[in-house]
Design a protein around this motif. Structure first.
Motif, PDB file in Angstrom:
ATOM      1  N   ASP A   1       0.850  -1.191   0.000  1.00  0.00           N
ATOM      2  CA  ASP A   1       0.000   0.000   0.000  1.00  0.00           C
ATOM      3  C   ASP A   1       0.892   1.251   0.000  1.00  0.00           C
ATOM      4  O   ASP A   1       2.100   1.152   0.174  1.00  0.00           O
ATOM      5  CB  ASP A   1      -0.906  -0.013   1.245  1.00  0.00           C
ATOM      6  N   ARG A   2       0.292   2.394  -0.194  1.00  0.00           N
ATOM      7  CA  ARG A   2       1.065   3.637  -0.195  1.00  0.00           C
ATOM      8  C   ARG A   2       0.370   4.657   0.708  1.00  0.00           C
ATOM      9  O   ARG A   2      -0.816   4.914   0.569  1.00  0.00           O
ATOM     10  CB  ARG A   2       1.159   4.203  -1.621  1.00  0.00           C
ATOM     11  N   LEU A   3       1.144   5.209   1.622  1.00  0.00           N
ATOM     12  CA  LEU A   3       0.599   6.227   2.524  1.00  0.00           C
ATOM     13  C   LEU A   3       0.638   7.579   1.815  1.00  0.00           C
ATOM     14  O   LEU A   3       1.707   8.073   1.454  1.00  0.00           O
ATOM     15  CB  LEU A   3       1.436   6.289   3.811  1.00  0.00           C
ATOM     16  N   ASP A   4      -0.538   8.174   1.596  1.00  0.00           N
ATOM     17  CA  ASP A   4      -0.593   9.499   0.954  1.00  0.00           C
ATOM     18  C   ASP A   4      -0.529  10.612   1.990  1.00  0.00           C
ATOM     19  O   ASP A   4       0.032  11.665   1.734  1.00  0.00           O
ATOM     20  CB  ASP A   4      -1.877   9.631   0.121  1.00  0.00           C
ATOM     21  N   SER A   5      -1.126  10.390   3.134  1.00  0.00           N
ATOM     22  CA  SER A   5      -1.026  11.353   4.238  1.00  0.00           C
ATOM     23  C   SER A   5      -1.520  10.676   5.509  1.00  0.00           C
ATOM     24  O   SER A   5      -2.235   9.672   5.448  1.00  0.00           O
ATOM     25  CB  SER A   5      -1.847  12.624   3.969  1.00  0.00           C
ATOM     26  N   ALA A   6      -1.114  11.230   6.633  1.00  0.00           N
ATOM     27  CA  ALA A   6      -1.583  10.689   7.917  1.00  0.00           C
ATOM     28  C   ALA A   6      -1.775  11.841   8.889  1.00  0.00           C
ATOM     29  O   ALA A   6      -1.001  12.804   8.884  1.00  0.00           O
ATOM     30  CB  ALA A   6      -0.577   9.687   8.474  1.00  0.00           C
ATOM     31  N   VAL A   7      -2.812  11.728   9.685  1.00  0.00           N
ATOM     32  CA  VAL A   7      -3.030  12.689  10.769  1.00  0.00           C
ATOM     33  C   VAL A   7      -2.961  11.908  12.074  1.00  0.00           C
ATOM     34  O   VAL A   7      -3.778  11.020  12.314  1.00  0.00           O
ATOM     35  CB  VAL A   7      -4.400  13.398  10.659  1.00  0.00           C
ATOM     36  N   LEU A   8      -1.981  12.226  12.894  1.00  0.00           N
ATOM     37  CA  LEU A   8      -1.837  11.601  14.205  1.00  0.00           C
ATOM     38  C   LEU A   8      -2.461  12.559  15.207  1.00  0.00           C
ATOM     39  O   LEU A   8      -2.014  13.694  15.348  1.00  0.00           O
ATOM     40  CB  LEU A   8      -0.362  11.369  14.532  1.00  0.00           C
ATOM     41  N   ARG A   9      -3.510  12.086  15.858  1.00  0.00           N
ATOM     42  CA  ARG A   9      -4.247  12.961  16.770  1.00  0.00           C
ATOM     43  C   ARG A   9      -3.878  12.620  18.217  1.00  0.00           C
ATOM     44  O   ARG A   9      -4.009  11.469  18.644  1.00  0.00           O
ATOM     45  CB  ARG A   9      -5.748  12.804  16.557  1.00  0.00           C
ATOM     46  N   PHE A  10      -3.440  13.633  18.922  1.00  0.00           N
ATOM     47  CA  PHE A  10      -3.174  13.507  20.345  1.00  0.00           C
ATOM     48  C   PHE A  10      -4.175  14.418  21.057  1.00  0.00           C
ATOM     49  O   PHE A  10      -4.962  15.093  20.394  1.00  0.00           O
ATOM     50  CB  PHE A  10      -1.725  13.887  20.643  1.00  0.00           C
ATOM     51  N   ARG A  11      -4.154  14.428  22.373  1.00  0.00           N
ATOM     52  CA  ARG A  11      -5.211  15.175  23.052  1.00  0.00           C
ATOM     53  C   ARG A  11      -5.227  16.640  22.643  1.00  0.00           C
ATOM     54  O   ARG A  11      -6.263  17.178  22.278  1.00  0.00           O
ATOM     55  CB  ARG A  11      -5.090  15.037  24.569  1.00  0.00           C
ATOM     56  N   ASP A  12      -4.072  17.293  22.688  1.00  0.00           N
ATOM     57  CA  ASP A  12      -4.036  18.726  22.404  1.00  0.00           C
ATOM     58  C   ASP A  12      -3.383  19.076  21.075  1.00  0.00           C
ATOM     59  O   ASP A  12      -3.406  20.229  20.676  1.00  0.00           O
ATOM     60  CB  ASP A  12      -3.271  19.458  23.522  1.00  0.00           C
ATOM     61  N   HIS A  13      -2.745  18.113  20.468  1.00  0.00           N
ATOM     62  CA  HIS A  13      -1.974  18.391  19.249  1.00  0.00           C
ATOM     63  C   HIS A  13      -2.274  17.366  18.164  1.00  0.00           C
ATOM     64  O   HIS A  13      -2.801  16.305  18.441  1.00  0.00           O
ATOM     65  CB  HIS A  13      -0.469  18.349  19.548  1.00  0.00           C
ATOM     66  N   ARG A  14      -1.849  17.733  16.962  1.00  0.00           N
ATOM     67  CA  ARG A  14      -1.903  16.779  15.857  1.00  0.00           C
ATOM     68  C   ARG A  14      -0.589  16.855  15.100  1.00  0.00           C
ATOM     69  O   ARG A  14       0.050  17.909  15.051  1.00  0.00           O
ATOM     70  CB  ARG A  14      -3.026  17.143  14.878  1.00  0.00           C
ATOM     71  N   ILE A  15      -0.217  15.757  14.506  1.00  0.00           N
ATOM     72  CA  ILE A  15       0.923  15.758  13.584  1.00  0.00           C
ATOM     73  C   ILE A  15       0.371  15.342  12.222  1.00  0.00           C
ATOM     74  O   ILE A  15      -0.205  14.257  12.084  1.00  0.00           O
ATOM     75  CB  ILE A  15       2.029  14.769  13.999  1.00  0.00           C
ATOM     76  N   TYR A  16       0.531  16.216  11.261  1.00  0.00           N
ATOM     77  CA  TYR A  16       0.108  15.912   9.898  1.00  0.00           C
ATOM     78  C   TYR A  16       1.357  15.472   9.144  1.00  0.00           C
ATOM     79  O   TYR A  16       2.344  16.203   9.088  1.00  0.00           O
ATOM     80  CB  TYR A  16      -0.513  17.146   9.239  1.00  0.00           C
ATOM     81  N   VAL A  17       1.333  14.289   8.589  1.00  0.00           N
ATOM     82  CA  VAL A  17       2.495  13.744   7.870  1.00  0.00           C
ATOM     83  C   VAL A  17       2.163  13.659   6.384  1.00  0.00           C
ATOM     84  O   VAL A  17       1.175  13.030   5.997  1.00  0.00           O
ATOM     85  CB  VAL A  17       2.869  12.334   8.390  1.00  0.00           C
ATOM     86  N   LYS A  18       2.972  14.332   5.597  1.00  0.00           N
ATOM     87  CA  LYS A  18       2.797  14.291   4.139  1.00  0.00           C
ATOM     88  C   LYS A  18       4.040  13.625   3.540  1.00  0.00           C
ATOM     89  O   LYS A  18       5.100  14.269   3.423  1.00  0.00           O
ATOM     90  CB  LYS A  18       2.643  15.725   3.610  1.00  0.00           C
ATOM     91  N   PRO A  19       3.961  12.342   3.199  1.00  0.00           N
ATOM     92  CA  PRO A  19       5.121  11.679   2.616  1.00  0.00           C
ATOM     93  C   PRO A  19       5.498  12.302   1.272  1.00  0.00           C
ATOM     94  O   PRO A  19       4.626  12.662   0.478  1.00  0.00           O
ATOM     95  CB  PRO A  19       4.653  10.236   2.436  1.00  0.00           C
ATOM     96  N   LEU A  20       6.793  12.452   1.052  1.00  0.00           N
ATOM     97  CA  LEU A  20       7.313  12.967  -0.214  1.00  0.00           C
ATOM     98  C   LEU A  20       8.126  11.841  -0.857  1.00  0.00           C
ATOM     99  O   LEU A  20       8.407  10.827  -0.211  1.00  0.00           O
ATOM    100  CB  LEU A  20       8.190  14.199   0.040  1.00  0.00           C
ATOM    101  N   SER A  21       8.539  12.046  -2.083  1.00  0.00           N
ATOM    102  CA  SER A  21       9.270  10.974  -2.783  1.00  0.00           C
ATOM    103  C   SER A  21      10.605  10.663  -2.106  1.00  0.00           C
ATOM    104  O   SER A  21      11.147   9.574  -2.271  1.00  0.00           O
ATOM    105  CB  SER A  21       9.504  11.374  -4.231  1.00  0.00           C
TER     106      SER A  21
END
Lengths: 115, 152
Positions: free
Chosen positions: B70-90
């Motif tokens: 599979d291929r990860l296009d984006s991910a949002v990691l949700r924590f209580r007060d914060h989020r990490i948005y991950v945008k994989p690049l080549s």
């Protein structure tokens, strides 16, 4: 590091039994893992997906811990194969749902108390 | 015609600074293949070593999905007060840290635009060894290991 405050609102333990009936068309895959990673319930998921979910959840939680962002609540992955929502429940179990592209992730988050 | 005089890292950092125009974005960083940090726009409380360790985990997250085809296009990691948005690049990934409420469609669009902008700049340096900062904790720990093995 960012300071982590005591958890104020607990994640609800979701009745995925009822949810799976109501949302079967939007959620083709439902997986529930125990705290040790064992499969407690699986609808449409195989062991490979269970391993992926357990590892993804572990890595996401670790990355957040390193950055001082505990506690982990959920992870939403947009994949070539579709969308995957992984979240923790207060009883230590992890739930993973594959969400159809047409389904609203926002309304699902609201129902799960993740919004 | 203008000539770009900034280094690739400076160019990437300039793009990260622009991200802070989006309400709710606390900062961002870019890591290359292997997880080492190429550029960052975050408060100093996030040291490079910590970011590199987090980057390594997020790189493994990409590989976890790749391992099953599979291929990860984006991910949002949700924590209580914060989020990490991950945008994989080549050749690495763009990570955006948000605090409180953030307009997700705007965040996604901003991440896509910055991702497109920095990818051609990141490609040529993605396999370079990480720069050595003589004051970095990473170097200090390496020195301790050497001493532990009685290597001068």
């Amino acid at each position: 590091m960012l300071q982590s405050k005591p958890r104020a609102v607990a994640n609800p333990v979701v009745d995925t039994q009822a949810m799976s009936r109501a949302d079967a068309s939007d959620l083709p895959v439902l997986l529930r893992l125990g705290p040790g990673g064992g499969i407690l319930r699986s609808e449409g998921a195989d062991e490979e997906l269970a391993a992926v979910v357990a590892n993804a959840r572990r890595l996401g939680r670790l990355a957040g811990q390193l950055l001082g962002m505990d506690p982990f609540v959920a992870m939403e992955c947009t994949l070539a194969s579709g969308r995957l929502l992984i979240y923790d429940e207060d009883n230590g179990e992890t739930v993973a749902l594959r969400v159809r592209n047409e389904a609203s992730l926002q309304s699902l988050r609201e129902r799960l108390g993740l919004a | 015609m203008t000539t770009e005089t900034r280094t690739p890292r400076e160019q990437i950092r300039a793009s990260l600074i622009a991200l802070k125009d989006v309400y709710g974005i606390a900062g961002s960083f870019v890591f290359a293949r292997g997880g080492y940090v190429v550029a960052r726009e975050l408060p100093p409380m996030f040291d490079d070593l910590t970011l590199a360790e987090a980057g390594t985990r997020l790189a493994l997250l990409q590989e976890t999905f790749a391992a099953v085809g599979d291929r990860l296009d984006s991910a949002v990691l949700r924590f209580r007060d914060h989020r990490i948005y991950v945008k994989p690049l080549s050749c690495g990934a763009l990570c955006i840290i948000t605090v409180g409420s953030v307009n997700m469609p705007v965040l996604r669009m901003a991440a896509n635009l910055v991702g497109h902008r920095i990818t051609p700049v990141l490609e040529p340096i993605a396999d370079d060894p990480p720069p050595v900062d003589p004051t970095s904790p990473q170097l200090a720990s390496a020195t301790r290991r050497l001493r532990g093995r009685n290597v001068d």
